[in-house]
Write a protein that holds these residues in place. Structure first.
Motif, PDB file in Angstrom:
ATOM      1  N   VAL A 333      33.188 -65.748 -23.730  1.00  0.00           N
ATOM      2  CA  VAL A 333      32.528 -65.035 -24.580  1.00  0.00           C
ATOM      3  C   VAL A 333      31.364 -65.799 -25.304  1.00  0.00           C
ATOM      4  O   VAL A 333      30.352 -65.258 -25.375  1.00  0.00           O
ATOM      5  N   GLN A 334      31.738 -66.762 -25.961  1.00  0.00           N
ATOM      6  CA  GLN A 334      30.632 -67.502 -26.753  1.00  0.00           C
ATOM      7  C   GLN A 334      29.610 -68.012 -25.995  1.00  0.00           C
ATOM      8  O   GLN A 334      28.345 -67.987 -26.201  1.00  0.00           O
ATOM      9  N   LEU A 344      21.459 -59.919 -26.995  1.00  0.00           N
ATOM     10  CA  LEU A 344      22.303 -59.463 -28.210  1.00  0.00           C
ATOM     11  C   LEU A 344      21.750 -58.832 -29.180  1.00  0.00           C
ATOM     12  O   LEU A 344      22.393 -57.803 -29.987  1.00  0.00           O
ATOM     13  N   GLU A 345      20.429 -58.919 -29.641  1.00  0.00           N
ATOM     14  CA  GLU A 345      19.842 -58.292 -30.656  1.00  0.00           C
ATOM     15  C   GLU A 345      19.944 -56.668 -30.417  1.00  0.00           C
ATOM     16  O   GLU A 345      19.710 -55.875 -31.384  1.00  0.00           O
ATOM     17  N   GLU A 346      19.872 -56.509 -29.248  1.00  0.00           N
ATOM     18  CA  GLU A 346      19.781 -54.749 -28.678  1.00  0.00           C
ATOM     19  C   GLU A 346      21.175 -54.406 -28.435  1.00  0.00           C
ATOM     20  O   GLU A 346      21.268 -53.170 -28.281  1.00  0.00           O
ATOM     21  N   LEU A 347      22.219 -55.128 -28.458  1.00  0.00           N
ATOM     22  CA  LEU A 347      23.481 -54.683 -27.972  1.00  0.00           C
ATOM     23  C   LEU A 347      24.392 -54.224 -29.038  1.00  0.00           C
ATOM     24  O   LEU A 347      24.607 -54.853 -29.954  1.00  0.00           O
ATOM     25  N   LYS A 348      25.006 -53.236 -28.976  1.00  0.00           N
ATOM     26  CA  LYS A 348      26.024 -52.599 -29.938  1.00  0.00           C
ATOM     27  C   LYS A 348      27.377 -52.558 -28.999  1.00  0.00           C
ATOM     28  O   LYS A 348      27.584 -51.775 -27.971  1.00  0.00           O
ATOM     29  N   PHE A 363      43.012 -58.922 -27.773  1.00  0.00           N
ATOM     30  CA  PHE A 363      41.786 -59.531 -28.258  1.00  0.00           C
ATOM     31  C   PHE A 363      40.527 -58.480 -28.408  1.00  0.00           C
ATOM     32  O   PHE A 363      40.717 -57.543 -27.894  1.00  0.00           O
ATOM     33  N   LEU A 364      39.586 -58.963 -29.434  1.00  0.00           N
ATOM     34  CA  LEU A 364      38.586 -58.009 -29.762  1.00  0.00           C
ATOM     35  C   LEU A 364      37.080 -58.706 -29.498  1.00  0.00           C
ATOM     36  O   LEU A 364      36.727 -59.718 -30.332  1.00  0.00           O
ATOM     37  N   ALA A 365      36.216 -58.159 -28.835  1.00  0.00           N
ATOM     38  CA  ALA A 365      34.968 -58.784 -28.688  1.00  0.00           C
ATOM     39  C   ALA A 365      33.867 -57.532 -29.572  1.00  0.00           C
ATOM     40  O   ALA A 365      34.191 -56.298 -29.261  1.00  0.00           O
ATOM     41  N   ARG A 366      33.169 -57.944 -30.357  1.00  0.00           N
ATOM     42  CA  ARG A 366      32.292 -57.178 -31.156  1.00  0.00           C
ATOM     43  C   ARG A 366      30.800 -58.038 -31.191  1.00  0.00           C
ATOM     44  O   ARG A 366      30.797 -59.080 -31.436  1.00  0.00           O
ATOM     45  N   CYS A 367      29.852 -57.110 -31.173  1.00  0.00           N
ATOM     46  CA  CYS A 367      28.470 -57.390 -31.104  1.00  0.00           C
ATOM     47  C   CYS A 367      27.876 -56.485 -31.982  1.00  0.00           C
ATOM     48  O   CYS A 367      27.894 -55.519 -31.776  1.00  0.00           O
ATOM     49  N   ASP A 368      27.166 -57.055 -33.086  1.00  0.00           N
ATOM     50  CA  ASP A 368      26.257 -56.180 -34.078  1.00  0.00           C
ATOM     51  C   ASP A 368      25.364 -56.903 -34.705  1.00  0.00           C
ATOM     52  O   ASP A 368      25.699 -58.100 -35.165  1.00  0.00           O
ATOM     53  N   ALA A 369      24.065 -56.313 -34.742  1.00  0.00           N
ATOM     54  CA  ALA A 369      22.945 -57.209 -35.341  1.00  0.00           C
ATOM     55  C   ALA A 369      22.904 -58.520 -34.654  1.00  0.00           C
ATOM     56  O   ALA A 369      22.644 -59.710 -35.358  1.00  0.00           O
ATOM     57  N   GLY A 370      22.988 -58.798 -33.598  1.00  0.00           N
ATOM     58  CA  GLY A 370      22.770 -59.964 -32.802  1.00  0.00           C
ATOM     59  C   GLY A 370      23.925 -61.000 -32.878  1.00  0.00           C
ATOM     60  O   GLY A 370      23.791 -62.176 -32.345  1.00  0.00           O
ATOM     61  N   ALA A 371      25.002 -60.432 -33.540  1.00  0.00           N
ATOM     62  CA  ALA A 371      26.238 -61.679 -33.550  1.00  0.00           C
ATOM     63  C   ALA A 371      27.211 -61.071 -32.727  1.00  0.00           C
ATOM     64  O   ALA A 371      27.739 -60.075 -32.746  1.00  0.00           O
ATOM     65  N   THR A 373      31.133 -62.022 -31.684  1.00  0.00           N
ATOM     66  CA  THR A 373      32.601 -62.509 -32.062  1.00  0.00           C
ATOM     67  C   THR A 373      33.300 -62.232 -31.050  1.00  0.00           C
ATOM     68  O   THR A 373      33.603 -61.116 -30.440  1.00  0.00           O
ATOM     69  N   PHE A 374      34.799 -63.012 -31.328  1.00  0.00           N
ATOM     70  CA  PHE A 374      35.587 -62.812 -30.265  1.00  0.00           C
ATOM     71  C   PHE A 374      36.995 -63.338 -31.142  1.00  0.00           C
ATOM     72  O   PHE A 374      37.002 -64.350 -31.782  1.00  0.00           O
ATOM     73  N   GLU A 375      37.986 -62.394 -31.225  1.00  0.00           N
ATOM     74  CA  GLU A 375      39.209 -62.862 -31.892  1.00  0.00           C
ATOM     75  C   GLU A 375      40.501 -62.073 -31.579  1.00  0.00           C
ATOM     76  O   GLU A 375      40.457 -61.092 -30.874  1.00  0.00           O
ATOM     77  N   ARG A 376      41.649 -62.576 -32.079  1.00  0.00           N
ATOM     78  CA  ARG A 376      42.667 -61.809 -31.628  1.00  0.00           C
ATOM     79  C   ARG A 376      42.824 -60.713 -32.639  1.00  0.00           C
ATOM     80  O   ARG A 376      42.202 -60.594 -33.889  1.00  0.00           O
ATOM     81  N   THR A 377      43.236 -59.318 -32.103  1.00  0.00           N
ATOM     82  CA  THR A 377      43.149 -58.087 -32.795  1.00  0.00           C
ATOM     83  C   THR A 377      44.346 -57.903 -34.078  1.00  0.00           C
ATOM     84  O   THR A 377      44.135 -57.255 -35.023  1.00  0.00           O
ATOM     85  N   GLY A 378      45.386 -58.311 -33.420  1.00  0.00           N
ATOM     86  CA  GLY A 378      46.654 -57.951 -34.449  1.00  0.00           C
ATOM     87  C   GLY A 378      47.094 -56.803 -33.999  1.00  0.00           C
ATOM     88  O   GLY A 378      47.852 -55.711 -35.049  1.00  0.00           O
ATOM     89  N   GLY A 379      46.592 -55.879 -33.013  1.00  0.00           N
ATOM     90  CA  GLY A 379      46.891 -54.499 -32.875  1.00  0.00           C
ATOM     91  C   GLY A 379      45.856 -53.742 -33.512  1.00  0.00           C
ATOM     92  O   GLY A 379      46.031 -52.443 -33.238  1.00  0.00           O
ATOM     93  N   GLN A 380      44.687 -53.805 -34.074  1.00  0.00           N
ATOM     94  CA  GLN A 380      43.876 -53.054 -34.730  1.00  0.00           C
ATOM     95  C   GLN A 380      43.282 -52.100 -33.392  1.00  0.00           C
ATOM     96  O   GLN A 380      43.076 -52.749 -32.386  1.00  0.00           O
TER      97      GLN A 380
END
Length: 452
Positions: A333-334, A344-348, A363-371, A373-380
Motif C-alpha cells: 500500500v505504501q 491520491l489528492e483526488e481519492l477518498k 486491516f484498514l486502508a484509508r486515503c483522505d486529503a492526499g494521505a 495510511t494502512f493499519e490494523r483495525t482491531g475490528g473497527q
C-alpha cells in the motif's frame, strides 16, 4: 468466408488459404484461477491441431479472451498475433509473457490486411480499467463484426455502419456481462435482485439496440455467460427465475424476441459452422447430444463433478503465506502512495480488508486529503469491507495476480455502508490498476514489440 465457433467468444475464420482465430478460449484450466469455465464445455477442442492457423486476433486482455495456455502450447511460433493499439501496454505484456510470437498492434479505425483480401478493423471502447475493442473482419463479399466485450457508443456504431455501407452479414454481440456488483456484495435480497435485474436489462437492451441499429443478416449472442463450477461459486449459475445478472444464450435469445427483434438469430455452440456467403448455419451434432439449455442445471452439476479434481489441484498448487501478511500488505500500500501521489489528492477511500485463512488479519486502508495510511483495525468498522482468503492476497502481493482478475474471479465479498456516497471498491481498483499499468509500461520499455 466460413466461421467455426469454438465456444464462448472464440471462433476461427477461413477465407481462401487464411485461417484466423479470434479470442480462442479452449483451455481445460478455465480462466481466472479456475473460477470461470466455458459454457457449454469445449475442452474437446483443446486436443485439436491448430498449427495451420495463419494469424491470431485478440480483442482484449481478459482471460476468457486471452487464453495464455493456448498461446504457449497450441500455436506455432511464426504466426502473428494481431491486437488493438491501446494506451496501456498491458495486453501486449500478457501476450509476451505467454509466447514469443510477433505481435502487431493496429491503430483503431485503420484496416489491417491479414492476407488474401481478408482484413480486420478495430473499434475501441476506452475505459479507465480494462479497454476492449470490437473486431470487424471483411472480405470483398462478406462482413463479420465481433463486438466482444466492447460497449460502443451510438456514434461509434453509426460510424462503423456507415463505413461498411450498411453491409453486415454477422454480428456477434455479448448479452451477459459478469459484474462483481451486485454478485459479490452483501446487499439485502430485495436490493440484490433489483440491481441484478437492472444490469441484466441494461446489457440485453444494449444488445437489442445494437442489433436494431446495425441490423445484420444474422445476429449471434456471444461471449457469455461462463460456468462457475467451484462449490463456493456454483450459486452464481442460478438465473434467479429470470432475474439473474448473467442470462444464458437461450434466455438472451428469447428476451430479444419478446423485446421485438424479428430478424434472424442463431445460438452458436462449440463446433457449429456458419457460411457467410450463403448464410447456411450448420449445427454441430455431437455437442447437442451432450448439451441442451432445457437440461442446464443437470448439465452444470455433472460438469462441476467432472472438474472437481482439477479445481482441487489448482487450489492446492497455490502457495500459502508463511508469515503474517500485514507487513507485506502495508509495504504494498505504501508503494501505491509513493508511485501515484497526484491521484491520491483526488481519492477518498476507506476500505477494510478482512483476510481469512492462514496468517490473515483485519486491516484498514484509508486515503483522505492526499494521505494514504494502512493499519490494523482491531475490528473497527469502515465505510466498505472486503473479505477475501489469504491465499489470494498472497498471489496479489507477489504480483502473480492483478486485482481486476481477482475481482472477476468473484472469490470475495463486499459489505458497504448504505450511507456511503463513494464507491470505495472502484476507488481502490483505480489506484491499484494505475500502478499495474505503470509497471507494465516500465516492463515493455525493456523490449521493443515486434511489428508495433
Amino acid at each position: 468466408m466460413e466461421v467455426e465457433f469454438l465456444g464462448h467468444g472464440g471462433f476461427i475464420i477461413t477465407s481462401g488459404q487464411m485461417r484466423v482465430a479470434c479470442d480462442p478460449w479452449v483451455s481445460p484450466r478455465g480462466a481466472f484461477h479456475a473460477s470461470w469455465f466455458q459454457f457449454p464445455c469445449n475442452h474437446h477442442l483443446w486436443d485439436r491441431d491448430y498449427r495451420n492457423l495463419t494469424a491470431l486476433v485478440i480483442t482484449h486482455e481478459h482471460q476468457d479472451h486471452l487464453d495464455a495456455a493456448f498461446l504457449s502450447q497450441k500455436i506455432v511460433a511464426r504466426i502473428p498475433i494481431i491486437i488493438p493499439q491501446y494506451p496501456s501496454r498491458s495486453l501486449w505484456s500478457k501476450i509476451r509473457a505467454a509466447c514469443a510470437n510477433p505481435i502487431t498492434e493496429v491503430k483503431p479505425g485503420i484496416d489491417h490486411q491479414l492476407g488474401e483480401g481478408l482484413r480486420v478493423l478495430f473499434t475501441t471502447e476506452d475505459t479507465p480499467i480494462t479497454p476492449c475493442a470490437a473486431a470487424t473482419f471483411q472480405t470483398r463479399e462478406t462482413v463479420l463484426i465481433n463486438l466482444s466485450n466492447a460497449r460502443l457508443s451510438v456514434k461509434q456504431r453509426d460510424t462503423l455502419k456507415y463505413r461498411l455501407r450498411g453491409r453486415i452479414d454477422a454480428l456477434l454481440v455479448q448479452c451477459a456481462r459478469v459484474d462483481w456488483n451486485p454478485i459479490c456484495y452483501r446487499h439485502p435480497e430485495e436490493k440484490m435482485l433489483a440491481l441484478s435485474v437492472q444490469k441484466r436489462v441494461e446489457q440485453l437492451e444494449y444488445a437489442f439496440q445494437t442489433l436494431d441499429r446495425m441490423p445484420p443478416r444474422i445476429g449471434l449472442p456471444s461471449a457469455g455467460p461462463p460456468a462457475f463450477l467451484e462449490d463456493s461459486l456454483f450459486r452464481f449459475n442460478d438465473d434467479l427465475g429470470g432475474k439473474g445478472i448473467v442470462p444464458d444464450q437461450k434466455r438472451a435469445h428469447d428476451w430479444l424476441r419478446v423485446r421485438g427483434y424479428t430478424r434472424r438469430l442463431e445460438i452458436p455452440l462449440p463446433g457449429d459452422r456458419l457460411n457467410l456467403i450463403n448464410g447456411e448455419f450448420a449445427p454441430d451434432a455431437t455437442i447437442r447430444k451432450e448439451f441442451s439449455f432445457d437440461q442446464k442445471d443437470k448439465y452444470l452439476t455433472a460438469y462441476a463433478g467432472q472438474m472437481r479434481p482439477a479445481l482441487a489441484a489448482c487450489r492446492e498448487s497455490l502457495p500459502r503465506p508463511t508469515e503474517d501478511v500485514f507487513e507485506p500488505f502495508r509495504a504494498y500500500v505504501q508503494g501505491l502512495g509513493e508511485s501515484d501521489a497526484s491521484r491520491l489528492e483526488e481519492l477518498k477511500l476507506e476500505l477494510r480488508f478482512v483476510v481469512e485463512g492462514s496468517h490473515g488479519g483485519d486491516f484498514l486502508a484509508r486515503c483522505d486529503a492526499g494521505a494514504l495510511t494502512f493499519e490494523r483495525t482491531g475490528g473497527q468498522t469502515a465505510a466498505c469491507t472486503i473479505t477475501l482468503d489469504s491465499v489470494w492476497l498472497n498471489q496479489i502481493l507477489h504480483h502473480n495476480l492483478r486485482w481486476t482478475d481477482f475481482f472477476l474471479s468473484l472469490r470475495f465479498s463486499v459489505e458497504q455502508d448504505p450511507s456511503a456516497e463513494d464507491d470505495h471498491v472502484l476507488s481502490w481498483l483505480q489506484l491499484v490498476e494505475s500502478q499495474a499499468l505503470a509497471d507494465g509500461m516500465m516492463e515493455t520499455t525493456k523490449e521493443k514489440p515486434a511489428h508495433a
